[in-house]
Scaffold this motif. Structure first.
Motif, mmCIF file in Angstrom:
data_model
loop_
_atom_site.group_PDB
_atom_site.id
_atom_site.type_symbol
_atom_site.label_atom_id
_atom_site.label_comp_id
_atom_site.label_asym_id
_atom_site.label_seq_id
_atom_site.Cartn_x
_atom_site.Cartn_y
_atom_site.Cartn_z
ATOM 1 N N ILE A 94 37.546 98.896 21.013
ATOM 2 C CA ILE A 94 38.392 98.758 21.718
ATOM 3 C C ILE A 94 39.219 99.859 22.096
ATOM 4 N N PHE A 150 38.416 93.961 26.136
ATOM 5 C CA PHE A 150 39.690 94.301 25.744
ATOM 6 C C PHE A 150 40.180 95.690 25.573
ATOM 7 N N SER A 155 38.985 82.004 25.198
ATOM 8 C CA SER A 155 39.066 83.161 26.156
ATOM 9 C C SER A 155 40.243 82.827 27.108
ATOM 10 N N VAL A 166 39.334 89.283 17.465
ATOM 11 C CA VAL A 166 38.537 89.437 18.633
ATOM 12 C C VAL A 166 37.153 89.372 18.267
ATOM 13 N N ASN A 205 43.515 92.237 27.854
ATOM 14 C CA ASN A 205 42.141 91.442 27.803
ATOM 15 C C ASN A 205 41.823 91.062 29.155
ATOM 16 N N SER A 225 34.949 88.792 29.551
ATOM 17 C CA SER A 225 36.185 87.895 28.965
ATOM 18 C C SER A 225 35.817 87.348 27.505
ATOM 19 N N HIS A 274 38.905 85.199 21.487
ATOM 20 C CA HIS A 274 39.974 85.848 20.361
ATOM 21 C C HIS A 274 40.632 84.713 19.926
#
Ligand SMILES: O=C(O)CCC(=O)C(=O)O
Ligand SMILES: [Fe+2]
Length: 334
Positions: free
Chosen positions: A13, A45, A215, A233, A253, A268, A271
Motif C-alpha cells: 500500500i 488501498f 468491501s 486489509v 480505498n 475493491s 478489509h
C-alpha cells in the motif's frame, strides 16, 4: 515522493504525497496521479499525506464525534438509522454487520453469532427534501455539531473530486471527466466508535471482530483513523495485514462500484477491524474512526470508463444507475 505504508504478504500500500497533485507542476501531477491509480489497481488501498483538510479540522471533527457518542443510548436512539434508501442516522452496536454475504438470512445468522462491536452515525447529503439527516439536539457539548459535520462533509466532497481527477489524469482522460459524477455529492459521512472492550471477549470468541470483513460499495472511501490500530486489509495471499495508522494521513480505498466502473482494472479490497495488535491491561481502549463514503451521483449511469475496454465485448458488466446499485448493496447489511 512515494514510499510504502504497508508491505507484507504481497500487499503493498503506497504512501503518496497528495499535495504534489494538488499544487504540483504538470509532471508532478501526472506522476502522483499514476502512483494513485497504480495503488488502486494493485492494492485497492493507498495512504495519502499532504492532505487538503487541515490537522485542526480533522482533530475538531474527531473531538466532536466523541462528544456525540457520549450521549446516553436513549438519546442516540432518537436519531436511529431507518432504511437503506435514507441511509442516515444512528446504528447501535450489533445493528449493522459488515460482510460479503448478500442473503439477508445468512447475514442475520452471522450477526447473532458475532455482532460487530461498533456504533456509528451516518450523515448523508444535507438538503434532500425527503431524506433529512438525524441531528442531535444542540445543547451542552454538542453546540456546533451540525455545522462542524456539514463543513467536513463539504471538504471531503472536494477531496473526492480531486482524487477522481487524479484517476482521470492517470487514465489519460480529461482531468474533469469525473466531475459530472461527483458534483452532487451523494456521499455519506460515517462517524464510528468502537467502544472499549474487554480483551477476553476476543479470546473467548475467536470469531469476534470490531467490524467484520467487507468491501465498500461506492467509488472511494476516505478513512481517517486514530492511532489505536486494528484496521486490516486482505492481502493477495489471503492473509489480513495490519494497515497501521500513520499520523497525518488518510487511508483511501476503492469501492465495488469503482471496480465495476473500471471494468475490474481497479480493485475493491476486503478489509476489517479487529482488536489492536497489543496493549496493557484487561481492556482494549476505545477506537474512533471517520469514514467518508464517496459515490457517483445517485442519478449517474455507470458503465465501463473509456480506455478500460478495447471492444464492446470486453465490457464485463452491464450499465447500472449508481443509486440503484448502492441501495441494493446497503439493503443486505442492515
Ligand atoms: O473503522 C475503520 O477503520 C474501518 C471502517 C470501515 O471499513 C467501514 O466503515 O466501511
Ligand atoms: Fe470499509
Amino acid at each position: 515522493m512515494e514510499s510504502a505504508a504497508v508491505k507484507s504478504e504481497g500487499l503493498v500500500i503506497p504512501l503518496i504525497d497528495f499535495s504534489a497533485f494538488l499544487n504540483g507542476n504538470p509532471e508532478q501531477r501526472k506522476e502522483t496521479a499514476k502512483a494513485i491509480l497504480h495503488g488502486f489497481q494493485t492494492a485497492g488501498f493507498i495512504y495519502l499525506k499532504g492532505l487538503p483538510i487541515s490537522p485542526e479540522t480533522r482533530k475538531q471533527v474527531f473531538a466532536t464525534s466523541a462528544k456525540y457518542f457520549r450521549l446516553p443510548t436513549e438519546e442516540k436512539m432518537k436519531h436511529v438509522w431507518t432504511t437503506p434508501e435514507a441511509n442516515r442516522g444512528y446504528s447501535a452496536p450489533g445493528r449493522e454487520k459488515t460482510t460479503q454475504l448478500t442473503d439477508i438470512n445468512d447475514v442475520k445468522k452471522l450477526r447473532e453469532g458475532n455482532p460487530d462491536i461498533k456504533e456509528s452515525l451516518e450523515i448523508g447529503r444535507e438538503g434532500e427534501p425527503d431524506l433529512p439527516n438525524h441531528w442531535p439536539e444542540e445543547t451542552g457539548e454538542l453546540v456546533g455539531f451540525k455545522s462542524t459535520m456539514l463543513d467536513f462533509h463539504d471538504r471531503c466532497k472536494e477531496m473526492h473530486t480531486e482524487v477522481m481527477r487524479a484517476i482521470a489524469v492517470a487514465m489519460d482522460l480529461d482531468e474533469k471527466f469525473f466531475d459530472g459524477f461527483t458534483d452532487v455529492g451523494d456521499n455519506t459521512l460515517r462517524l464510528l466508535h468502537y467502544p472499549e472492550v474487554r480483551k477476553d471477549v476476543f479470546t473467548i470468541n475467536p470469531g469476534q471482530v470490531r467490524a467484520g470483513a467487507h468491501s465498500d460499495y461506492g467509488s472511494i472511501t476516505l478513512l481517517f483513523q486514530d492511532q489505536r490500530g486494528g484496521l486490516q486489509v486482505k492481502s493477495p495471499t489471503g492473509v489480513f495485514v495490519d494497515a497501521t495508522p500513520i499520523e497525518d494521513t488518510c487511508v483511501v480505498n476503492a469501492g465495488d462500484l469503482l471496480a465495476r466502473w473500471s471494468n475490474d482494472t481497479i480493485k475493491s479490497t476486503i478489509h476489517r477491524v479487529v482488536e489492536p495488535p497489543s496493549g496493557d491491561g484487561d481492556v482494549y481502549p476505545a477506537r474512533y474512526s471517520i469514514a467518508y463514503f464517496c459515490n457517483p451521483n445517485f442519478k449517474s449511469y455507470i458503465e465501463a470508463i473509456p480506455g478500460t475496454f478495447a471492444t464492446e465485448t470486453d465490457k464485463k458488466y452491464a450499465g447500472i444507475s449508481s443509486g440503484d446499485y448502492l441501495v441494493q448493496r446497503l439493503a443486505a447489511t442492515y
